[in-house]
Write an enzyme that holds these catalytic residues in place. Structure first.
Site, short mmCIF file in Angstrom:
data_model
loop_
_atom_site.label_atom_id
_atom_site.label_comp_id
_atom_site.label_asym_id
_atom_site.label_seq_id
_atom_site.Cartn_x
_atom_site.Cartn_y
_atom_site.Cartn_z
N ASN A 84 0.87 -1.18 0.00
CA ASN A 84 0.00 0.00 0.00
C ASN A 84 0.91 1.22 0.00
OD1 ASN A 84 -1.77 2.06 0.48
ND2 ASN A 84 -2.45 1.33 2.50
N TRP A 85 0.99 1.86 -1.16
CA TRP A 85 1.93 2.99 -1.29
C TRP A 85 1.39 4.26 -0.64
CZ3 TRP A 85 3.90 2.60 -7.13
CH2 TRP A 85 4.52 1.36 -7.29
N LYS A 86 0.13 4.24 -0.26
CA LYS A 86 -0.52 5.42 0.36
C LYS A 86 -0.30 6.65 -0.54
CE LYS A 86 -0.11 3.15 4.79
NZ LYS A 86 0.02 3.20 6.23
N HIS A 99 -9.46 1.24 5.12
CA HIS A 99 -8.17 1.41 5.79
C HIS A 99 -8.34 2.33 7.00
CE1 HIS A 99 -4.03 2.49 6.57
NE2 HIS A 99 -3.70 1.39 5.91
N GLU A 114 -6.59 4.66 8.08
CA GLU A 114 -6.35 6.09 7.83
C GLU A 114 -7.60 6.74 7.26
OE1 GLU A 114 -2.78 5.41 5.63
OE2 GLU A 114 -1.79 4.84 7.51
N GLU A 145 -5.05 -4.90 10.66
CA GLU A 145 -4.03 -3.86 10.83
C GLU A 145 -4.28 -3.12 12.14
OE1 GLU A 145 -2.22 -2.69 6.82
OE2 GLU A 145 -3.97 -1.42 7.08
N GLY A 152 2.71 2.35 10.83
CA GLY A 152 3.65 3.46 10.69
C GLY A 152 4.38 3.80 11.97
N SER A 166 3.70 -2.00 10.17
CA SER A 166 5.16 -2.03 10.34
C SER A 166 5.79 -3.37 9.97
CB SER A 166 5.55 -1.63 11.78
OG SER A 166 5.11 -0.32 12.06
N GLY A 200 3.02 -1.12 4.23
CA GLY A 200 3.04 0.30 3.91
C GLY A 200 4.45 0.76 3.61
N GLY A 201 5.11 1.36 4.60
CA GLY A 201 6.43 1.97 4.42
C GLY A 201 7.44 1.09 3.68
P1 13P Z 1 3.18 0.47 7.62
O1 13P Z 1 3.69 -0.82 7.04
O2 13P Z 1 3.90 1.70 7.12
O3 13P Z 1 3.07 0.40 9.11
O4 13P Z 1 1.67 0.63 7.07
C1 13P Z 1 0.81 -0.42 7.21
C2 13P Z 1 -0.43 -0.11 6.47
O5 13P Z 1 -1.19 0.75 6.85
C3 13P Z 1 -0.69 -0.85 5.21
O6 13P Z 1 -1.97 -0.62 4.75
#
Ligand code: 13P
Length: 253
Positions: free
Chosen positions: A10-12, A96, A98, A168, A174, A214, A235-236
């Site tokens: 997930n590149w956000k 998600h 967020e 999640e 994050g 993470s 994510g990251g």
């Molecule tokens: P991180 O891997 O950056 O913690 O993000 C997880 C996430 O929200 C994937 O959708």
């Protein structure tokens, strides 16, 4: 039969166009046509078409990070299921944390979007997860009721085959605080057991449940070795080709 592992990036709201193309090209080369595990990336909307182009010839799938529940019309800023499908998407991330916590997305909206997406033939990565406060108060059951059960209400047995759940925990996203393999396994086991009691053995056993929060190249293997952890939503670490490819490798590719 063992469930196949699935790793999605997930590149956000990250990457320039050049970065997105370079990342997709590196992933296409790294994964090639291997199908040992399913792999997908979810770039921002404007990069869907160029990333799809860069992934051609590889087995890396494409997903969007959200979608509208409306089919078309006067909905400024929204993007439809038909549009993301035409852009090459097989998957869509919905609910998600967020979007739920920062952008105020409601359970009703997630429900409507999920139904629209599965009816359009998309595979939905439905996110759920508790906050630290909910965890400390032992409210896992309530979070499940609110975020998963409300979203999937009315889904047919056939449509269940296009649903993937991503657990999640909000406190792990994050933050660098990955859930331990035991914490992830306990939560996934709880989710699968609930789905089994509500929808039966066949659907529960086939359902992929990914862990997100993470995930790194160092933590992936331990998490993925758990019996109910079927891969990760990353994510990251999905923004660096070498790190994401190491996570994909930990999933068996
Ligand atoms: P991180 O891997 O950056 O913690 O993000 C997880 C996430 O929200 C994937 O959708």
């Amino acid at each position: 039969m063992a469930r196949k592992k699935f790793v999605a990036g997930n590149w956000k709201m990250n990457t320039t166009l050049a970065e997105a193309k370079a990342l997709a090209t590196a992933l296409a080369q790294g994964v090639g046509t291997s199908t040992a595990a399913d792999v997908a990336v979810c770039p921002p909307y404007p990069w869907l078409v160029p990333v799809h182009e860069a992934l051609k010839g590889s087995s890396v799938g494409l997903g969007a990070q959200d979608v509208s529940h409306e089919p078309k019309g006067a909905f400024t800023g929204e993007v439809s299921t038909a549009m993301i499908k035409e852009a090459g998407c097989k998957y869509v991330v919905l609910g998600h944390s967020e979007r739920r916590h920062i952008l105020g997305e409601s359970d009703v909206e997630v429900h409507l979007k999920l139904h629209t997406a599965v009816e359009a033939g998309l595979y939905v990565i439905l996110c759920m997860g508790e906050t630290l406060v909910e965890r400390e108060k032992g409210l896992a059951e309530r979070v499940f009721q609110r975020q998963v059960y409300s979203a999937v209400a009315g889904i047919t047995d056939e449509q269940w085959s296009r649903i993937i759940i991503a657990y999640e925990p909000v406190w792990a996203i994050g933050t660098g605080k990955t859930a331990t393999p035991d914490q992830a396994q306990n939560a996934h086991y709880f989710i699968r057991t609930k789905i089994r009691s509500l929808h039966g053995e066949k659907i529960a056993n086939a359902l992929p449940i990914l862990y997100g929060g993470s995930v790194t190249a160092d933590t992936a293997a331990g998490l993925f070795s758990q019996p109910d952890v079927d891969g990760g939503l990353v994510g990251g670490a999905s923004l660096k080709a070498d790190q994401f490819l190491a996570i994909v490798k930990a999933a068996g590719n």
